[in-house]
Design a protein around this motif. Sequence first.
Motif, PDB file in Angstrom:
ATOM      1  N   VAL A 389       0.812  -0.958   0.154  1.00  0.00           N
ATOM      2  CA  VAL A 389      -0.073   0.192  -0.156  1.00  0.00           C
ATOM      3  C   VAL A 389       1.075   1.337   0.163  1.00  0.00           C
ATOM      4  O   VAL A 389       2.124   1.527   0.931  1.00  0.00           O
ATOM      5  N   VAL A 390       0.628   1.755  -0.852  1.00  0.00           N
ATOM      6  CA  VAL A 390       2.175   3.414  -1.778  1.00  0.00           C
ATOM      7  C   VAL A 390       0.713   4.175  -0.789  1.00  0.00           C
ATOM      8  O   VAL A 390      -0.110   4.531  -1.405  1.00  0.00           O
ATOM      9  N   GLY A 391       1.289   5.052   0.508  1.00  0.00           N
ATOM     10  CA  GLY A 391       0.347   6.352   0.984  1.00  0.00           C
ATOM     11  C   GLY A 391      -0.467   5.623   1.598  1.00  0.00           C
ATOM     12  O   GLY A 391      -1.461   5.311   1.967  1.00  0.00           O
ATOM     13  N   ILE A 453       0.025  -3.923  -6.388  1.00  0.00           N
ATOM     14  CA  ILE A 453       0.734  -3.230  -5.341  1.00  0.00           C
ATOM     15  C   ILE A 453      -1.050  -1.299  -5.611  1.00  0.00           C
ATOM     16  O   ILE A 453      -2.091  -1.067  -5.992  1.00  0.00           O
ATOM     17  N   LEU A 454      -1.540  -1.007  -4.007  1.00  0.00           N
ATOM     18  CA  LEU A 454      -2.521  -0.081  -3.618  1.00  0.00           C
ATOM     19  C   LEU A 454      -2.022   1.562  -3.875  1.00  0.00           C
ATOM     20  O   LEU A 454      -1.086   1.959  -2.751  1.00  0.00           O
ATOM     21  N   LEU A 455      -2.383   2.138  -5.059  1.00  0.00           N
ATOM     22  CA  LEU A 455      -1.933   3.165  -4.931  1.00  0.00           C
ATOM     23  C   LEU A 455      -2.671   4.096  -4.221  1.00  0.00           C
ATOM     24  O   LEU A 455      -4.041   4.958  -3.988  1.00  0.00           O
ATOM     25  N   ALA A 456      -2.987   4.702  -2.722  1.00  0.00           N
ATOM     26  CA  ALA A 456      -3.596   5.321  -2.061  1.00  0.00           C
ATOM     27  C   ALA A 456      -3.385   6.852  -2.057  1.00  0.00           C
ATOM     28  O   ALA A 456      -3.444   7.581  -0.624  1.00  0.00           O
ATOM     29  N   LEU A 457      -3.009   7.636  -2.764  1.00  0.00           N
ATOM     30  CA  LEU A 457      -2.340   8.207  -3.138  1.00  0.00           C
ATOM     31  C   LEU A 457      -3.222  10.067  -3.241  1.00  0.00           C
ATOM     32  O   LEU A 457      -4.354   9.970  -4.239  1.00  0.00           O
ATOM     33  N   PRO A 458      -3.545  11.269  -2.485  1.00  0.00           N
ATOM     34  CA  PRO A 458      -4.835  12.306  -3.314  1.00  0.00           C
ATOM     35  C   PRO A 458      -4.678  12.988  -4.840  1.00  0.00           C
ATOM     36  O   PRO A 458      -5.637  13.447  -5.104  1.00  0.00           O
ATOM     37  N   ILE A 459      -3.385  13.001  -5.392  1.00  0.00           N
ATOM     38  CA  ILE A 459      -3.676  13.353  -6.599  1.00  0.00           C
ATOM     39  C   ILE A 459      -3.326  12.226  -7.305  1.00  0.00           C
ATOM     40  O   ILE A 459      -2.600  11.340  -7.425  1.00  0.00           O
TER      41      ILE A 459
END
Length: 526
Positions: A389-391, A453-459
């Motif tokens: 999990v990224v972010g 891979i999970l990209l939990a990024l706001p942008i």
Amino acid sequence: MEFIWLLFAFVCGLAVKMINLPPLIGFLLAGFLLNFLGFEASSTLDSLANIGITLMLFSIGLKLHVQDLLKREVWASTLSHMGVWSITFAGIAMLLTILSLPYFGVLEFSTAALIGFALSFSSTVCVMKLLEETGELKTRHGQLSLGVLVMQDIVAVIFLVAATGNIPSIWAIGLFGLLLLRPIINRIVDQAGHGEMLPLTGLFLALGGYELFYLVGVKGDLGALIFGILLASHPKATEMNKSLMNFKDLFLIGFFLSIGFTALPSLDMILMSLLITLVMLIKFVLFFVLFSKLQLRSRTSFLSSLILSNYSEFGLIVVALSVANGWLNKEWLVILALAVSFSFVITSLIYRNAHRLYRRNKEALRRFETPKCLPEDIFVQPPNAEILVVGLGRVGRGAFESLNCLAEGTVAGMDADKNRIQTMKEAQQNVFYGDGEDADLWERLDTSGMRLILLALPIAEDSTNIAIQLRKANYQGHIAAIARYQDEREELLASGIDNVFNFYTEAGMGFAEESLALIHPTAKAE
């Protein structure tokens, strides 16, 4: 704010945004247009600008920790850069004096060095806006840049005392007593709750800190910064910063407009200011060399140098004092106001492509790295991670904890906020520090055993960039991301991401299904 200011700010801001440029460029343009058309700035505009800067410094303080300022790469790079740059600029100015260029012909080495000192500061407003817009405030290069800005602010206080002769009051010693009042301040924030009282409390503390420091003869802006630092470790610091964000951005429009009201330039002034703006390249090179020599990685050095290579609004204060003391001609105030404006525009345009520029030139830039990097720039990859999990913000943290319940022992988390990672490590959670947009990281990270891979990024743009880097690094697994809006979801899917979760829409659906199950137990099962 008078309606005419709002009208020009809105039209110009919207116009530049429609051509994919930062709105602050439009606000600067609006100020110069208003000045050209004969409108005059009032004390109201100055007050709005000052409030915006005060809130911005308070927000910086909320994200800073004192120990960050004591790092060698912060204080050593700041002081070394200011000294070397001032002398370098003075030497360039003397060369231009020999060439008899307008306004340079009458300069002496001491006054040229003073102009260089004024231009050695980086713009807190410009840097903060860019870091906020790109979501990089808590990254390694973001925190380094903020540390340099704070050190520059401390130097500014010392200069103002020396230049004006206004020694702080003896009562300024009592400011150290604020450390004893910290529990009381924390208690006030606790009692503010989560509604409208929270931003009001932030406004009270920011402006109160300004007035308190100003009352005892110390730069008021520093007071707002210190009050923010006192609250940086409070659990509500992030929430308070978000509640103040819209207020701060609105007031800062007054600051950008006020720059345009400084004066109307002549053609010679514009040409000289453009020449000074070009010298920013040397400012960038000096920052990059110093950061590299202080054992920072090439990516950190490059991004920090790029965002700090602009001129500061504080430079106008230095020049204004110099003009008042008869050290410089008043035309220099106009020239530097233009150079500051041009530097904002150039930095805003270039930094939006900073990560792409680094990826394109990383092999050449890596040659400047020292063999041994700083310990905090070395990441340790958790073993046996099949899901990453990224972010680890609110959404990412929730996903990380849920996945741990479903697939315990195979889930790892990564975030660019060192303090967040440290807290989670202390709670025995499987996380490590890393910036998702770091192209070097994905090349060095072993992703062969990772299936998701999970990209939990706001942008959304950040998620797109990371997906591209992952594929280039030969990652063979699946990628999932989050989006706030439907158009973002479509863009992410088009970039090759396998699944995009619209957390506004789908969280509502999940809430409805869970609630419906209370009265129809079979609904959820179906």
